[in-house]
Design an enzyme around this catalytic site. Structure first.
Site, PDB file in Angstrom:
ATOM      1  N   CYS A  78       0.854  -1.174   0.000  1.00 43.07           N
ATOM      2  CA  CYS A  78       0.000   0.000   0.000  1.00 43.07           C
ATOM      3  C   CYS A  78       0.901   1.239   0.000  1.00 43.07           C
ATOM      4  CB  CYS A  78      -0.874  -0.034   1.248  1.00 43.07           C
ATOM      5  SG  CYS A  78      -1.880   1.427   1.432  1.00 43.07           S
ATOM      6  N   ARG A 194      -9.746  -2.960  -4.242  1.00 44.69           N
ATOM      7  CA  ARG A 194      -9.942  -4.318  -3.726  1.00 44.69           C
ATOM      8  C   ARG A 194      -9.697  -4.311  -2.214  1.00 44.69           C
ATOM      9  NH1 ARG A 194      -5.400  -8.887  -5.114  1.00 44.69           N
ATOM     10  NH2 ARG A 194      -4.099  -7.436  -3.971  1.00 44.69           N
ATOM     11  N   CYS A 203      -5.205   6.207  -3.969  1.00 48.41           N
ATOM     12  CA  CYS A 203      -4.545   4.906  -3.833  1.00 48.41           C
ATOM     13  C   CYS A 203      -3.127   5.058  -4.386  1.00 48.41           C
ATOM     14  CB  CYS A 203      -5.326   3.853  -4.612  1.00 48.41           C
ATOM     15  SG  CYS A 203      -4.516   2.254  -4.622  1.00 48.41           S
TER      16      CYS A 203
HETATM   17  N1  LIG Z   1      -4.498   2.063  -0.927  1.00 47.98           N
HETATM   18  C1  LIG Z   1      -3.305   1.335  -1.240  1.00 47.98           C
HETATM   19  C2  LIG Z   1      -3.456   0.143  -2.076  1.00 47.98           C
HETATM   20  C3  LIG Z   1      -3.897  -1.007  -1.295  1.00 47.98           C
HETATM   21  C4  LIG Z   1      -3.989  -2.195  -2.158  1.00 47.98           C
HETATM   22  C5  LIG Z   1      -5.093  -3.053  -1.780  1.00 47.98           C
HETATM   23  N2  LIG Z   1      -6.394  -2.447  -1.869  1.00 47.98           N
HETATM   24  C6  LIG Z   1      -5.032  -4.365  -2.508  1.00 47.98           C
HETATM   25  O1  LIG Z   1      -4.436  -4.474  -3.576  1.00 47.98           O
HETATM   26  O2  LIG Z   1      -5.580  -5.318  -2.001  1.00 47.98           O
HETATM   27  C7  LIG Z   1      -2.245   2.238  -1.794  1.00 47.98           C
HETATM   28  O3  LIG Z   1      -2.203   3.415  -1.433  1.00 47.98           O
HETATM   29  O4  LIG Z   1      -1.399   1.790  -2.551  1.00 47.98           O
END
Ligand SMILES: N[C@H](CCC[C@H](N)C(=O)O)C(=O)O
Length: 258
Positions: A78, A194, A203
């Site tokens: 993340c 996800r 993200c």
């Molecule tokens: N929010 C995160 C990504 C989390 C990834 C997660 N949601 C998954 O792939 O299961 C970020 O800042 O990179």
């Protein structure tokens, strides 16, 4: 709910609106269970967050970051959570200036200033380019689709339909990003995540994937400015994507006791 309970402090951090419950677990006392973490992340019954992160000791690094999605499952990397964990480690006095830590996808270097955390992401090895989308793993899997009028785009429903399409479920699931080029140095990104199963405000690994994709599509030079619902990030990279940095703010919002 289950019986597992933690007695101790928690901290709430956010990086461009991607928010995390942060626990200093250097004593190893946090009872890891999917149901308990899901409960703590719940926005009505718990503290409320997109994920929960444990900061742990590691013999070879300044610290270890262990990330769980809001559904309580241990996630892949993340990017915003990484930036928040670096700020948390700085606030705890674990380092000042620069640090090297370990996460699920390997080693990360980061630097901290009062404004921003610059986090070195893992090398981006493979990129799939398809007619309708790009796909790559920037620590987490990311599907990238170009759209117009992104501010009015139905990210939740379009994202969900890709997320739950057989092809992607079979491949272990994916995050789904929508991107629009705003000018020669700026893109706008929105992401269905996800593990949160909703659109988040930002993200970091998704923003990284979209910046690399936009560089390849439009020849946009590094650094690329990225606007998200929760604020502005930058992605800096070299030509072979071995040195990729995600740069932006990460701050403590509040702390409390469980
Ligand atoms: N929010 C995160 C990504 C989390 C990834 C997660 N949601 C998954 O792939 O299961 C970020 O800042 O990179």
């Amino acid at each position: 709910m289950n019986n597992q309970k933690y007695s101790g402090n928690f901290y709430k951090y956010q990086g461009t609106g991607n928010d995390f419950v942060m626990i200093d677990n250097r004593d190893g006392q946090f009872p890891v269970s999917q149901a308990y973490i899901e409960h703590l992340c719940h926005r009505r019954f718990g503290i409320g967050a997109d994920g929960l992160i444990l900061l742990q000791n590691d013999p070879d690094y300044d610290f270890r970051m262990v990330y769980f999605n809001a559904d309580g499952r241990e996630g892949s990397m993340c990017g915003n959570g990484g930036r928040c964990t670096v700020r948390f480690a700085e606030d705890l006095g674990i380092f000042s200036g620069s640090t090297t830590f370990i996460a699920v996808d390997g080693e990360h270097e980061a630097t901290a200033s009062s404004e921003v955390i610059a986090l070195k992401m893992g090398e981006v090895h493979s990129r799939e380019h398809h007619e309708a989308y790009d796909f790559m793993n920037t620590g987490s899997p990311h599907y990238v689709r170009y759209v117009e009028d992104i501010k009015n785009y139905d990210v939740f429903n379009e994202g969900k339909s890709v997320r739950y399409a057989d092809e992607w479920v079979k491949r272990g699931g994916t995050n789904v990003n929508f991107v629009e080029k705003l000018d020669d140095e700026t893109i706008y990104v929105r992401t269905y995540e996800r593990g949160v199963e909703d659109e988040t405000y930002s993200c970091g690994t998704g923003v990284t994937a979209c910046a690399i994709s936009a560089h390849l599509k439009y020849k946009m030079p590094s650094p690329i400015k990225v606007i998200t619902k929760g604020g502005n990030l930058q992605v800096a990279f070299d030509e072979d994507f071995k040195s990729v940095h995600l740069i932006g703010p990460a701050v403590r919002v509040f702390n409390g006791e469980l």
